[in-house]
Design an enzyme around this catalytic site. Structure first.
Site, mmCIF file in Angstrom:
data_model
loop_
_atom_site.group_PDB
_atom_site.id
_atom_site.type_symbol
_atom_site.label_atom_id
_atom_site.label_comp_id
_atom_site.label_asym_id
_atom_site.label_seq_id
_atom_site.Cartn_x
_atom_site.Cartn_y
_atom_site.Cartn_z
ATOM 1 N N TRP A 129 -1.748 10.761 3.807
ATOM 2 C CA TRP A 129 -2.665 10.406 2.735
ATOM 3 C C TRP A 129 -2.403 11.372 1.594
ATOM 4 C CZ3 TRP A 129 -6.511 10.407 7.149
ATOM 5 C CH2 TRP A 129 -6.718 9.112 7.623
ATOM 6 N N ASP A 135 0.868 -1.156 0.000
ATOM 7 C CA ASP A 135 0.000 0.000 0.000
ATOM 8 C C ASP A 135 0.919 1.223 0.000
ATOM 9 O OD1 ASP A 135 -2.432 1.518 0.358
ATOM 10 O OD2 ASP A 135 -1.877 1.751 2.460
ATOM 11 N N SER A 163 -2.958 0.813 -4.151
ATOM 12 C CA SER A 163 -3.544 1.860 -3.318
ATOM 13 C C SER A 163 -4.961 2.175 -3.763
ATOM 14 C CB SER A 163 -2.686 3.126 -3.401
ATOM 15 O OG SER A 163 -3.279 4.185 -2.679
ATOM 16 N N ASP A 198 -0.174 5.027 1.165
ATOM 17 C CA ASP A 198 -0.422 5.937 2.282
ATOM 18 C C ASP A 198 -0.249 5.240 3.627
ATOM 19 O OD1 ASP A 198 -1.067 7.840 0.354
ATOM 20 O OD2 ASP A 198 -3.232 7.542 0.561
#
Length: 181
Positions: free
Chosen positions: A40, A31, A89, A33
């Site tokens: 983010w 991923d 993501s 963030d």
């Protein structure tokens, strides 16, 4: 006789290491963030991003954009070992996320990029179709429990990332994967 016993121990250790390496995932996903960087991308920073005169990545307000310290080393090491890597993501700002990957020169590490809003199961379904790999051959690092719950239903082993990816966390993830398989 003592020399033979020592030799036997070394051989067993080498065999155990080799067996562990054979049980590595065929694909490792990350991923973005709060996994590769501490924010983010769609809410905490202001794209577009660029490099300043010192080569540092900054946002549109010239605020320096940081990543977790060990991430470049982890990605380089896995890539150099021949691991297939994926950036996965569900951000609502795919353009900003891709821009950061390019500016930090991390693009070169990722064979697959599934960066768009949606469920992680959809992202991995597309990776499965493109790669020909099975879900059970994949390992994923993420900071969100909801994604782990979703991916458990299709068989992707997910390792929770409490405070960014580190070498130690990746080693633990590889051991967990090896023990599961």
């Amino acid at each position: 006789m003592i020399a033979k016993i020592r030799s036997l121990k070394i051989d067993r250790s080498s065999l155990r290491l080799k067996m562990t390496l054979e049980k590595r995932p065929k694909l490792i996903g990350f991923d973005l963030d709060y996994t590769l960087w501490p924010f983010w991308v769609d809410t905490h920073v202001d794209p577009p991003f660029h490099k300043d005169k010192n080569g540092k990545v900054v946002d549109s307000r010239n605020v320096k954009i940081n990543f977790y310290k060990e991430v470049p080393k982890v990605l380089q090491k896995l890539h150099s070992e021949g691991c297939i890597l994926a950036a996965v993501s569900r951000t609502t700002d795919p353009e900003g996320a891709n821009q950061l990957l390019e500016l930090w020169d991390w693009d070169r590490f990722f064979t697959y990029k599934e960066i768009y809003p949606g469920r992680k199961t959809t992202h991995f379904q597309r990776i499965k179709e493109a790669s020909g790999l099975e879900y059970r051959e994949m390992l994923f690092f993420d900071d969100e429990e909801r994604n782990k719950i979703d991916l458990n239903t299709i068989g992707v082993l997910t390792i929770m990332v409490p405070d960014g990816v580190t070498e130690e966390l990746v080693k633990q993830g590889l051991v967990t994967f090896s023990n599961k398989n």
